[in-house]
Design an enzyme around this catalytic site. Structure first.
Site, PDB file in Angstrom:
ATOM      1  CE1 TYR A 153      49.256  46.293  37.044  1.00 15.69           C
ATOM      2  CE2 TYR A 153      48.437  44.411  35.815  1.00 15.69           C
ATOM      3  CZ  TYR A 153      48.284  45.351  36.809  1.00 15.69           C
ATOM      4  OH  TYR A 153      47.137  45.341  37.579  1.00 15.69           O
ATOM      5  CE  LYS A 160      44.751  43.374  39.337  1.00  9.92           C
ATOM      6  NZ  LYS A 160      43.663  43.573  40.325  1.00  9.92           N
TER       7      LYS A 160
END
Length: 274
Positions: A153, A160
């Protein structure tokens, strides 16, 4: 239940029927909302998807990184509504060079778009539509838990984390105007974006869904979008009038379970059809 009866929502991020935003738009209409969709680039595609909703929805073009698009957004929305009662921010992007195990090799030119699209755009979008937001309005952004590092990720995870901080600051500044800002942190769902992260495509996404299911106290079905959509709709409604700056996790409870080396996490029975 008509949770959103009489409300107008702006929903970003609809691209395919497997977009979380598509399911939020569908459920919002079922709960009485008037929905306006945005489209980035593929306007005709989004217009076709808008026809598949319970009620055909208007579509406005929007690139959240384009200052002209943002400046003209209220005027273009005015053709469909005189106010906006809720906004769904479902926009995220990172180049392949910033994902898939490339954390240590990614350059700023690779990373900058992830921050612009995935984090700063929340503030940019809210700033653009703020003249149409009144007391009681709600902004909901889609998140993926940024308190841990997840394989492949990479810089999207960092983006995020920035999104989560951005939401808290927005909540602090907009609360005086009666505007709420919250995030929904969903577990991994089999979206087009999820399949595109890292090598392995759909098979890798399927394995991640199974791993998440094994870790979650409630289990997890990565092809069931309704729980996430319901959380978004609830936060967009008037049922959480005193909740802002919050992250609501809809992940089967996985975020509360720590990984202990050598000690397997008990897994409930697999979901039907898995």
């Amino acid at each position: 239940m008509d949770l959103l009866k009489g409300k107008t929502l702006l929903v970003t991020g609809v691209l395919t029927p497997s977009s979380i935003a598509y399911h939020v738009a569908r459920l919002a209409q079922e709960e009485g909302a008037n929905v306006v969709l945005t489209a980035y680039g593929r306007v005709r595609l989004v217009e076709r998807l808008a026809q598949r909703l319970p009620s055909p929805a208007p579509v406005v073009e929007l690139d959240v990184t384009d200052a002209d698009h943002l400046a003209s957004l209220p005027q273009r929305l005015a053709a469909h509504a005189d106010r906006v009662d809720g906004v769904l921010h479902s926009v995220a992007y990172a180049p392949a060079e910033a994902l898939g195990g490339n954390f240590l090799t990614a350059r700023w030119d690779d990373v900058a778009p992830a921050f612009h699209v995935s984090a700063y755009s929340l503030q940019a979008l809210v700033r653009a539509v703020r003249p149409m937001l009144g007391p009681g309005s709600s902004v909901v952004g889609l998140d993926f838990d940024a308190s841990h590092a997840y394989a492949e990720y990479d810089w999207m995870g960092v983006a995020k984390a920035a999104l989560e901080s951005c939401a808290r600051y927005l909540a602090s500044y907009l609360g005086r105007d009666g505007i709420r800002v919250n995030l929904v942190a969903a577990g991994p769902l089999r979206t087009t974006a999820a399949v595109a992260i890292g090598p392995g495509g759909d098979e890798a996404a399927r394995r991640e869904g199974q791993r998440w299911h094994g870790k979650s106290p409630l289990g997890w079905d990565d092809q069931e979008f309704t729980p996430v959509a319901r959380a978004c709709v609830a936060l967009l409604s008037d049922w959480f009038p005193a909740t802002t700056g919050e992250i609501v996790h809809v992940d089967g409870g996985a975020h509360v379970i720590g990984d202990r080396p050598g000690v397997p996490v008990a897994a409930p029975s697999p979901p039907a059809g898995s």
